[in-house]
Design an enzyme around this catalytic site. Structure first.
Site, PDB file in Angstrom:
ATOM      1  CG  ASP A 194     -20.863 -23.362 -47.157  1.00 24.63           C
ATOM      2  OD1 ASP A 194     -20.389 -24.528 -47.170  1.00 24.63           O
ATOM      3  OD2 ASP A 194     -20.197 -22.137 -47.347  1.00 24.63           O
ATOM      4  CG  HIS A 236     -17.171 -15.709 -48.301  1.00 25.97           C
ATOM      5  ND1 HIS A 236     -16.975 -15.653 -49.566  1.00 25.97           N
ATOM      6  CD2 HIS A 236     -16.579 -17.079 -47.960  1.00 25.97           C
ATOM      7  CE1 HIS A 236     -16.218 -16.866 -49.998  1.00 25.97           C
ATOM      8  NE2 HIS A 236     -16.106 -17.460 -48.894  1.00 25.97           N
ATOM      9  CD  GLU A 296     -19.723 -14.262 -51.262  1.00 25.05           C
ATOM     10  OE1 GLU A 296     -18.959 -13.760 -50.827  1.00 25.05           O
ATOM     11  OE2 GLU A 296     -19.645 -15.123 -52.302  1.00 25.05           O
ATOM     12  CG  ASN A 331     -15.664 -12.241 -50.409  1.00 25.75           C
ATOM     13  OD1 ASN A 331     -15.548 -12.909 -49.482  1.00 25.75           O
ATOM     14  ND2 ASN A 331     -16.694 -12.004 -51.253  1.00 25.75           N
TER      15      ASN A 331
HETATM   16  C1  GLP Z   1     -15.279 -21.328 -49.653  1.00 20.43           C
HETATM   17  C2  GLP Z   1     -16.374 -21.806 -48.400  1.00 20.43           C
HETATM   18  C3  GLP Z   1     -15.972 -21.426 -47.279  1.00 20.43           C
HETATM   19  C4  GLP Z   1     -14.477 -21.168 -46.899  1.00 20.43           C
HETATM   20  C5  GLP Z   1     -13.855 -20.418 -48.104  1.00 20.43           C
HETATM   21  C6  GLP Z   1     -12.441 -20.164 -48.227  1.00 20.43           C
HETATM   22  O1  GLP Z   1     -15.983 -20.533 -50.628  1.00 20.43           O
HETATM   23  N1  GLP Z   1     -17.764 -21.510 -48.698  1.00 20.43           N
HETATM   24  O2  GLP Z   1     -16.614 -21.973 -46.109  1.00 20.43           O
HETATM   25  O3  GLP Z   1     -13.931 -20.703 -45.918  1.00 20.43           O
HETATM   26  O4  GLP Z   1     -14.397 -20.364 -49.187  1.00 20.43           O
HETATM   27  O5  GLP Z   1     -11.751 -21.378 -48.839  1.00 20.43           O
HETATM   28  P1  GLP Z   1     -10.284 -21.782 -48.948  1.00 20.43           P
HETATM   29  O6  GLP Z   1     -10.109 -22.569 -47.748  1.00 20.43           O
HETATM   30  O7  GLP Z   1     -10.332 -22.632 -50.141  1.00 20.43           O
HETATM   31  O8  GLP Z   1      -9.432 -20.536 -49.074  1.00 20.43           O
END
Ligand code: GLP
Length: 260
Positions: free
Chosen positions: A67, A138, A143, A136
């Site tokens: 992304d 995702h 989402e 959440n």
């Molecule tokens: C972000 C990314 C995801 C990631 C998630 C968790 O928003 N788009 O690909 O897995 O959130 O992030 P973190 O590892 O910082 O908790």
């Protein structure tokens, strides 16, 4: 789903790095799906370390990131382009022609999303898709309420996601409202999905993903439909799993078994 539960976060990271390293040794020209987020930082450190030690090489691999924020140029310090440059691409001097992210600054983000799915298909599809999980539920930026059959597209970020990612932005910097994300169908087409989650703040989402109903309420639950999904957890992220004892019987201390 294969559940590998390790005691400490650093053990879970090391296991995840080993899974990726194994895939690269088996197929040096693998197509990797890559993820960003705090959880992935030590994973890339581990890959860089192993590559510099000569144990693996990413030189012949191709990568596609999950992304990117809409509106951020590749040079923007909070863009996922920059995250990947800083953490993996530059330290290993990877050929820019082999590392792909969608362009958040594309004039037409909708067309850019379609182009991105086509580019993944043209590369032969993803061999190993690395994933984190949001609090959440995702994956990528899919989402809750995302179609479980979604292609790569523009998504509006949830309030919880923007709040969670605010720590990466300066106090006065606007946090993007939209992102281009691989869709859930795109992720499910990968030949191996590897999700890493560490820390207590992920326990609820992990339980919903593994043991909850298959539902757009928890987009990560779509991995229940993946023919080869490996979930690597530390003890805290695994804390909400009702069937944890079973998973630990199958893979004691997160070890691979010969019959899996
Ligand atoms: C972000 C990314 C995801 C990631 C998630 C968790 O928003 N788009 O690909 O897995 O959130 O992030 P973190 O590892 O910082 O908790």
């Amino acid at each position: 789903m294969k559940l590998l539960i390790l005691a400490r976060p650093e053990d879970a990271v090391a296991t995840c790095v080993t899974v990726i390293a194994k895939a690269l040794v088996e197929k040096p020209n693998a197509v990797l799906g890559l993820a960003t987020g705090g959880t992935m930082e030590p994973v890339y450190d581990g890959l860089v370390q192993r590559a510099k030690a000569g144990e693996i090489s990413l030189a012949r691999a191709t990568s596609f990131n999950l992304d990117e924020y809409v509106g951020l140029s590749p040079e923007h310090p909070q863009s996922y382009h920059r995250f990947m440059q800083d953490r993996l691409f530059r330290p290993l001097a990877l050929d820019p022609a082999r590392t792909h992210l969608s362009r958040g600054d594309a004039a037409d983000p909708v067309a850019e999303a379609a182009r991105y799915d086509a580019a993944i298909a043209a590369a032969g599809g993803i061999d190993l898709q690395l994933l984190g999980i949001g609090g959440n539920g995702h994956i990528g930026f899919n989402e809750p309420s995302s179609s479980l059959a979604s292609p790569t597209r523009v998504k509006t970020l949830a309030r919880a996601t923007r709040d969670a990612n605010a720590r990466f932005f300066g106090a006065s910097e606007p946090i993007p409202r939209f992102a281009i994300t691989m869709g859930i169908a795109t992720i499910l087409r990968s030949r191996h999905a590897v999700l890493l989650a560490t820390g207590a703040q992920k326990a609820e989402a992990v339980a919903a993903m593994v043991e909850g109903p298959l539902s757009a309420r928890c987009p990560a639950s779509a991995l229940q439909m993946h023919p080869r999904a490996t979930v690597v957890l530390d003890a805290e992220a695994a804390a909400g799993l009702e069937l944890r004892q079973y998973y630990e019987t199958v893979h004691p201390e997160g070890q691979e078994t010969s019959l899996d």
